[in-house]
Enzyme design. Structure first.
Site: not given
Ligand code: PLP
Length: 404
Positions: A121, A198, A201, A224, A362
């Site tokens: 992401h 990370d 998800q 999430k 993203c």
């Molecule tokens: N990493 C992953 C895999 C994500 O799906 C997301 C959000 O869609 C993020 C990071 C960023 O999360 P946040 O916007 O809650 O900081």
């Protein structure tokens, strides 16, 4: 066949209010929030709406207790050794930025390598690009294959003795790929590199045990995992967090302050400058209680059923291109309908009460790989139903006819 009871769906006000008219398939973007989480935050705002770690009066003590109980709940949820390892942040993005600016600027030097994957992401790319532009470190990338899995054939040569950090998404937010995180951590550690996972998800879909994984840093977002917006977690091994300087300064993170010198508070306060998002933190603790009550066993069985049921049907739709067919995957479906713009698909589905996403999610490096600007994405959670999937599949067929 496992059916989901209405009483379970009724935990979620949106589903309760519109049982027939809303099909929520945008869970990778954010999950719905159960009433217990909303009530918990409401309790804080109505009964002890005051700051934490400051006042000695009754309400302040209640708020502080609720806030720290939530940290304890999170510690237990991911099996961290201590609450010192649980830093509250604004979310995954904030957690990764914290590591890049504190750990990165302190321990990385020009020429050092940061190994990312093509599935990351933007939240796990941009902070590292910014760091590299500033200090002259270098980003290398583990490539992906057409099926959405990582190509690990050259992993041992990609992790060199210059690799300081591997940044790795646990579950791809576009393709649903579940990466072999434990295996990569082991290889990285053998070369002396630290690993950041990370888990944005992953956290709502299967249990994560940070000690078992031996991960150095783990990042996730409350919203999430059935929790509130504006709160997230950075887990870090205590000795690593201990060695890192604070990334922000202010109240709450100090021991002594004068104009010549400042000493810092112990972990985790050192990384929590200013008034924290108290209600959201308390809501996050409640979200972990909610997940524990439902149980990951049920969640996983249920989501695996939704996954196989959808896969079987979505693949049969004429003119539908499905992206990502990893063997280990979650119930996230990225696709395009030939000849129909992804935004038209979402707009059509929206008219039928179905909420999905279109765009690059993203994940521009993934779009570059498939040479497309955008894709549609439907992402499910345990509260979704087989009936919703049938309706979704029929509506997709109808969409194709409508636009052809
Ligand atoms: N990493 C992953 C895999 C994500 O799906 C997301 C959000 O869609 C993020 C990071 C960023 O999360 P946040 O916007 O809650 O900081």
């Amino acid at each position: 066949m496992m059916h989901i009871s209405n009483s379970l769906r009724n935990h979620f006000p949106l589903l309760k209010k519109c049982p027939e008219t809303v099909v929520y398939f945008d869970n990778a973007s954010t999950t719905l929030k159960p009433i217990s989480v909303i009530n918990k935050m409401n309790e804080l705002y109505t009964e002890y709406p005051v700051n934490v770690h400051r006042g000695a009066y009754r309400f302040a003590e209640q708020a502080t207790r609720a806030f720290e109980d939530s940290r304890l709940a999170v510690q237990r949820f991911i099996n961290a050794r201590s609450t010192k390892e649980i830093v509250f942040t604004r979310g995954t993005t904030d957690s990764i930025n914290l590591i890049a600016s504190s750990y990165g600027r302190t321990f990385l030097k020009p020429g050092d390598e940061i190994l990312l994957t093509q599935l990351e992401h933007h939240a796990n790319i941009v902070p590292w690009r910014m760091l590299c532009d500033r200090i002259g470190s270098v980003i290398k990338v583990i490539p992906m294959k057409r099926d959405g899995e990582l190509d690990l054939s050259n992993i041992k040569s990609l992790i060199t003795n210059k690799t300081r950090l591997v940044g790795l998404v646990y579950v791809s937010n576009s393709l649903g790929t579940i990466n072999p995180v434990a295996e990569i951590i082991e290889i990285a550690h053998a070369r002396g590199a630290k690993v950041l996972v990370d888990a944005a998800q992953a956290i709502a879909h299967f249990p994560i045990d940070v000690q078992n994984l031996d991960v150095d840093f783990l990042c996730f977002s409350g919203h999430k995992m059935f929790g509130p917006f504006g709160i997230g977690v950075l887990y870090g091994k205590e000795h690593l967090l201990e060695g890192m300087p604070p990334h922000q300064g202010g109240g709450g993170m100090i021991q002594n302050v004068n104009f010549d010198e400042v000493s810092y508070a112990p972990l985790p306060s050192k990384f929590e400058a200013g008034t924290p998002p108290i209600a959201s933190a308390v809501g996050l603790g409640e979200a972990t209680n909610f997940i524990n009550e439902i149980g990951f066993k049920f969640i996983q069985e249920r989501e695996n059923l939704l996954l196989s049921y959808t896969l079987e049907r979505i693949k049969k739709i004429n003119g539908l291109i499905l992206y990502g067919e990893s063997k280990e995957r979650s119930a996230v479906f990225a696709f395009n309908l030939t000849g129909v713009h992804p935004h038209d698909v979402t707009a059509y589905l929206d008219q039928k009460g179905i909420c999905i996403r279109s765009g690059h999610h993203c994940n521009q490096p993934i779009m570059t790989f498939y040479q497309i600007p955008a894709m549609n994405r439907a992402s499910m959670s345990f509260y979704n139903t087989l009936e919703e999937i049938d309706y979704f599949i029929e509506t997709l067929k109808e969409t194709r006819k409508f636009f052809s």
